[in-house]
Design a protein around this motif. Structure first.
Motif, PDB file in Angstrom:
ATOM      1  N   PRO A 176       0.806  -1.223   0.000  1.00 47.50           N
ATOM      2  CA  PRO A 176       0.000   0.000   0.000  1.00 47.50           C
ATOM      3  C   PRO A 176       0.840   1.275   0.000  1.00 47.50           C
ATOM      4  CG  PRO A 176      -0.170  -1.125   2.114  1.00 47.50           C
ATOM      5  CD  PRO A 176       0.643  -2.003   1.218  1.00 47.50           C
ATOM      6  N   VAL A 177       2.134   1.182   0.303  1.00 49.10           N
ATOM      7  CA  VAL A 177       2.996   2.363   0.358  1.00 49.10           C
ATOM      8  C   VAL A 177       3.622   2.648  -1.006  1.00 49.10           C
ATOM      9  CG1 VAL A 177       5.044   3.369   1.442  1.00 49.10           C
ATOM     10  CG2 VAL A 177       3.487   1.962   2.796  1.00 49.10           C
ATOM     11  N   CYS A 178       4.342   1.662  -1.566  1.00 44.54           N
ATOM     12  CA  CYS A 178       5.076   1.899  -2.812  1.00 44.54           C
ATOM     13  C   CYS A 178       4.459   1.194  -4.028  1.00 44.54           C
ATOM     14  CB  CYS A 178       6.530   1.476  -2.645  1.00 44.54           C
ATOM     15  SG  CYS A 178       6.764  -0.303  -2.480  1.00 44.54           S
ATOM     16  N   LYS A 179       3.418   0.413  -3.817  1.00 45.80           N
ATOM     17  CA  LYS A 179       2.672  -0.274  -4.897  1.00 45.80           C
ATOM     18  C   LYS A 179       3.476  -1.346  -5.622  1.00 45.80           C
ATOM     19  CE  LYS A 179      -0.777   2.556  -4.300  1.00 45.80           C
ATOM     20  NZ  LYS A 179      -1.359   2.418  -3.011  1.00 45.80           N
ATOM     21  N   SER A 180       4.548  -1.861  -5.010  1.00 43.78           N
ATOM     22  CA  SER A 180       5.298  -2.958  -5.630  1.00 43.78           C
ATOM     23  C   SER A 180       4.779  -4.292  -5.084  1.00 43.78           C
ATOM     24  CB  SER A 180       6.789  -2.802  -5.363  1.00 43.78           C
ATOM     25  OG  SER A 180       7.054  -2.950  -3.994  1.00 43.78           O
ATOM     26  N   LYS A 181       5.210  -5.372  -5.701  1.00 45.60           N
ATOM     27  CA  LYS A 181       4.743  -6.697  -5.310  1.00 45.60           C
ATOM     28  C   LYS A 181       5.332  -7.125  -3.967  1.00 45.60           C
ATOM     29  CE  LYS A 181       4.327  -8.544  -9.976  1.00 45.60           C
ATOM     30  NZ  LYS A 181       4.824  -9.597 -10.875  1.00 45.60           N
ATOM     31  N   THR A 182       4.506  -7.786  -3.164  1.00 48.52           N
ATOM     32  CA  THR A 182       4.990  -8.414  -1.934  1.00 48.52           C
ATOM     33  C   THR A 182       4.950  -9.926  -2.170  1.00 48.52           C
ATOM     34  OG1 THR A 182       2.799  -8.506  -0.940  1.00 48.52           O
ATOM     35  CG2 THR A 182       4.113  -6.533  -0.490  1.00 48.52           C
ATOM     36  N   ARG A 183       5.291 -10.681  -1.162  1.00 45.24           N
ATOM     37  CA  ARG A 183       5.339 -12.139  -1.328  1.00 45.24           C
ATOM     38  C   ARG A 183       4.058 -12.835  -0.868  1.00 45.24           C
ATOM     39  NH1 ARG A 183      10.895 -11.217   0.990  1.00 45.24           N
ATOM     40  NH2 ARG A 183      12.212 -11.110  -0.854  1.00 45.24           N
ATOM     41  N   ILE A 184       3.010 -12.077  -0.643  1.00 47.05           N
ATOM     42  CA  ILE A 184       1.752 -12.619  -0.129  1.00 47.05           C
ATOM     43  C   ILE A 184       0.776 -12.833  -1.283  1.00 47.05           C
ATOM     44  CG2 ILE A 184      -0.184 -12.180   1.447  1.00 47.05           C
ATOM     45  CD1 ILE A 184       2.505 -12.555   2.844  1.00 47.05           C
ATOM     46  N   ARG A 185       0.139 -13.981  -1.276  1.00 45.84           N
ATOM     47  CA  ARG A 185      -0.902 -14.267  -2.264  1.00 45.84           C
ATOM     48  C   ARG A 185      -2.224 -14.420  -1.535  1.00 45.84           C
ATOM     49  NH1 ARG A 185       0.708 -18.986  -6.089  1.00 45.84           N
ATOM     50  NH2 ARG A 185      -1.134 -18.225  -7.126  1.00 45.84           N
ATOM     51  N   LEU A 186      -3.301 -13.938  -2.140  1.00 48.95           N
ATOM     52  CA  LEU A 186      -4.627 -14.000  -1.533  1.00 48.95           C
ATOM     53  C   LEU A 186      -5.575 -14.808  -2.398  1.00 48.95           C
ATOM     54  CD1 LEU A 186      -5.131 -10.275  -0.500  1.00 48.95           C
ATOM     55  CD2 LEU A 186      -4.435 -12.167   0.941  1.00 48.95           C
ATOM     56  N   ARG A 187      -6.513 -15.451  -1.713  1.00 47.24           N
ATOM     57  CA  ARG A 187      -7.619 -16.109  -2.404  1.00 47.24           C
ATOM     58  C   ARG A 187      -8.904 -15.387  -2.025  1.00 47.24           C
ATOM     59  NH1 ARG A 187      -7.540 -22.465  -1.619  1.00 47.24           N
ATOM     60  NH2 ARG A 187      -9.369 -21.792  -0.505  1.00 47.24           N
ATOM     61  N   GLU A 188      -9.987 -15.705  -2.698  1.00 49.63           N
ATOM     62  CA  GLU A 188     -11.258 -15.031  -2.420  1.00 49.63           C
ATOM     63  C   GLU A 188     -11.762 -15.287  -1.007  1.00 49.63           C
ATOM     64  OE1 GLU A 188     -14.309 -15.564  -5.266  1.00 49.63           O
ATOM     65  OE2 GLU A 188     -13.019 -15.026  -6.947  1.00 49.63           O
ATOM     66  N   ASP A 189     -11.425 -16.446  -0.436  1.00 49.96           N
ATOM     67  CA  ASP A 189     -11.924 -16.777   0.901  1.00 49.96           C
ATOM     68  C   ASP A 189     -10.912 -16.457   2.006  1.00 49.96           C
ATOM     69  OD1 ASP A 189     -10.161 -18.728   0.093  1.00 49.96           O
ATOM     70  OD2 ASP A 189     -11.291 -20.386   0.930  1.00 49.96           O
ATOM     71  N   THR A 190      -9.859 -15.697   1.686  1.00 46.20           N
ATOM     72  CA  THR A 190      -8.847 -15.332   2.671  1.00 46.20           C
ATOM     73  C   THR A 190      -9.365 -14.217   3.582  1.00 46.20           C
ATOM     74  OG1 THR A 190      -7.067 -15.895   1.148  1.00 46.20           O
ATOM     75  CG2 THR A 190      -6.493 -14.471   2.992  1.00 46.20           C
ATOM     76  N   VAL A 191      -9.162 -14.408   4.896  1.00 44.17           N
ATOM     77  CA  VAL A 191      -9.513 -13.387   5.878  1.00 44.17           C
ATOM     78  C   VAL A 191      -8.290 -13.134   6.749  1.00 44.17           C
ATOM     79  CG1 VAL A 191     -10.980 -12.808   7.837  1.00 44.17           C
ATOM     80  CG2 VAL A 191     -11.929 -14.078   5.909  1.00 44.17           C
ATOM     81  N   LEU A 192      -7.835 -11.884   6.792  1.00 49.10           N
ATOM     82  CA  LEU A 192      -6.698 -11.493   7.623  1.00 49.10           C
ATOM     83  C   LEU A 192      -7.126 -10.322   8.496  1.00 49.10           C
ATOM     84  CD1 LEU A 192      -3.850 -11.399   4.942  1.00 49.10           C
ATOM     85  CD2 LEU A 192      -4.225 -13.171   6.618  1.00 49.10           C
TER      86      LEU A 192
END
Length: 56
Positions: free
Chosen positions: A4-20
């Motif tokens: 959210p700060v620099c808009k580059s890729k992180t190593r986290i992948r999300l699915r539609e049912d992911t809740v954090l």
């Protein structure tokens, strides 16, 4: 997932049912850690209040 700060890729992948909740997202490019919430692929950044300054 994008930082959210620099808009580059992180190593986290999300699915539609992911809740954090209160997840510390670390960006390897800008070296910043941001607290986020994710529910149904909606990402919200948690703004932490700054520490109050001490006056004498």
């Amino acid at each position: 997932m994008l930082c959210p700060v620099c808009k580059s890729k992180t190593r986290i992948r999300l699915r539609e049912d992911t809740v954090l909740e209160n997840f510390p997202l670390f960006c390897p490019k800008c070296k910043q850690e941001t607290l986020i919430n994710v529910k149904q692929l909606n990402i919200s950044v948690i703004k932490e209040p700054d520490a109050p300054t001490q006056s004498r």
